[in-house]
Design an enzyme around this catalytic site. Structure first.
Site, short mmCIF file in Angstrom:
data_model
loop_
_atom_site.label_atom_id
_atom_site.label_comp_id
_atom_site.label_asym_id
_atom_site.label_seq_id
_atom_site.Cartn_x
_atom_site.Cartn_y
_atom_site.Cartn_z
N ASP A 45 0.81 -1.21 0.00
CA ASP A 45 0.00 0.00 0.00
C ASP A 45 0.85 1.26 0.00
OD1 ASP A 45 -2.38 -1.31 -0.15
OD2 ASP A 45 -2.96 -1.00 1.93
N ASP A 150 -3.21 15.09 21.06
CA ASP A 150 -1.96 14.72 20.42
C ASP A 150 -1.98 15.08 18.94
OD1 ASP A 150 -0.88 13.75 22.74
OD2 ASP A 150 -1.01 11.62 22.19
N ALA A 158 -11.28 6.03 1.30
CA ALA A 158 -10.23 5.04 1.03
C ALA A 158 -9.24 4.95 2.17
CB ALA A 158 -9.51 5.38 -0.27
N THR A 161 -9.84 3.26 6.68
CA THR A 161 -9.48 2.00 7.35
C THR A 161 -8.01 1.99 7.78
OG1 THR A 161 -8.90 0.96 5.25
CG2 THR A 161 -11.17 0.70 6.01
#
Length: 261
Positions: A45, A150, A158, A161
């Site tokens: 990815d 933070d 897209a 996830t």
């Protein structure tokens, strides 16, 4: 897809990806990305995101093959006994998924203005041990005077996830025309869990104390340090098309992620 498309094969530095590159180019030839009909990305990815950032402006569809475990933006390699998969057959049956990235413009303490695209998310993160203090403005209206955290991010469907999901943000259906505004370890307001926004919303983050509490902004992997203001909106004129095997289409994966035990 019919005929014999011209393919530009691109591969990550990993040994298995480089071996696949050599085999695919020996069988199908090699074409420069700007002359190709399809770009085939071999890797994971992370490499797919690199490919989209480098060649997305060409408008060529991108088909990804992941060596080993299936990446979220990739198709399974599915080679049997070290043999190459039937790439042409799979390209003929591939289904398109059109993605529209986010456009980030970050203003820094030095006065610079830095632009970048994000296919997954734009995230703001504290640079030191001090919590970030950020205000959030939507379409010119301040919605949150001060978020102590933070960090905070805006994620596409897209990308919902990925980092967004690990920060307990929602998973978004592809084509929903919605983006996720998700805090990272919010301290105040303590119960604020983020928001779902229309994709065309203009989001502006202002860093309230940039000298004492410095903040960085990252669009996918492009980081900008010491930001004072970050404006994000969905791109109006840039899209990319990913190609997926029917059994691994992106919409189905996003849905499946929400029902995994």
């Amino acid at each position: 897809m019919t005929g014999s498309p011209r393919i530009a094969f691109l591969a990550s530095p990993a040994a298995d990806a480089q071996a696949a590159l050599e085999q695919f180019t020996a069988r199908h030839g090699q074409c420069p990305p700007d002359e190709a009909d399809i770009i085939c990305a071999l890797g994971g990815d992370g490499f797919m995101l690199q490919t989209l950032h480098r060649h997305g402006a060409l408008g060529k569809p991108v088909y990804g093959l992941k060596m080993g475990t299936v990446g979220f933006l990739m198709n399974h390699y599915q080679g049997e006994g070290g043999t190459l998969p039937d790439l042409m057959q799979r390209l003929e049956g591939a289904e398109p998924a059109v993605l529209r990235p986010l456009e980030m413009v970050a203003a820094t303490e030095s006065g610079a203005s830095v632009g970048s695209l994000a296919y997954n998310e734009v995230s703001l993160l504290r640079q030191t041990r001090q919590a970030a203090h950020v205000s959030i403005e939507l379409n010119g209206q301040v919605r949150l005077d001060e978020l102590v955290c933070d960090g905070v991010m805006l994620a596409t469907p897209a990308g919902s996830t990925a980092y967004n999901y690990s920060a307990h943000g929602p998973i978004l259906p592809l084509g929903s025309s919605v983006v996720a505004l998700t805090p990272i370890a919010a301290f105040r307001p303590r119960r604020w869990r983020g928001a779902l926004l229309k994709a065309d919303t203009v989001v502006r983050f202002r860093v309230l104390d940039p000298y004492k509490r410095p903040v960085s902004a990252t669009a996918d992997s492009h980081e900008v340090r010491d930001v004072v203001e970050v404006t994000i909106q969905e791109s109006r004129d840039r899209t990319v098309t990913l190609l997926f095997d029917p059994e691994h289409n992106l919409e189905e994966r996003i849905l499946s992620e929400q029902f995994e035990a």
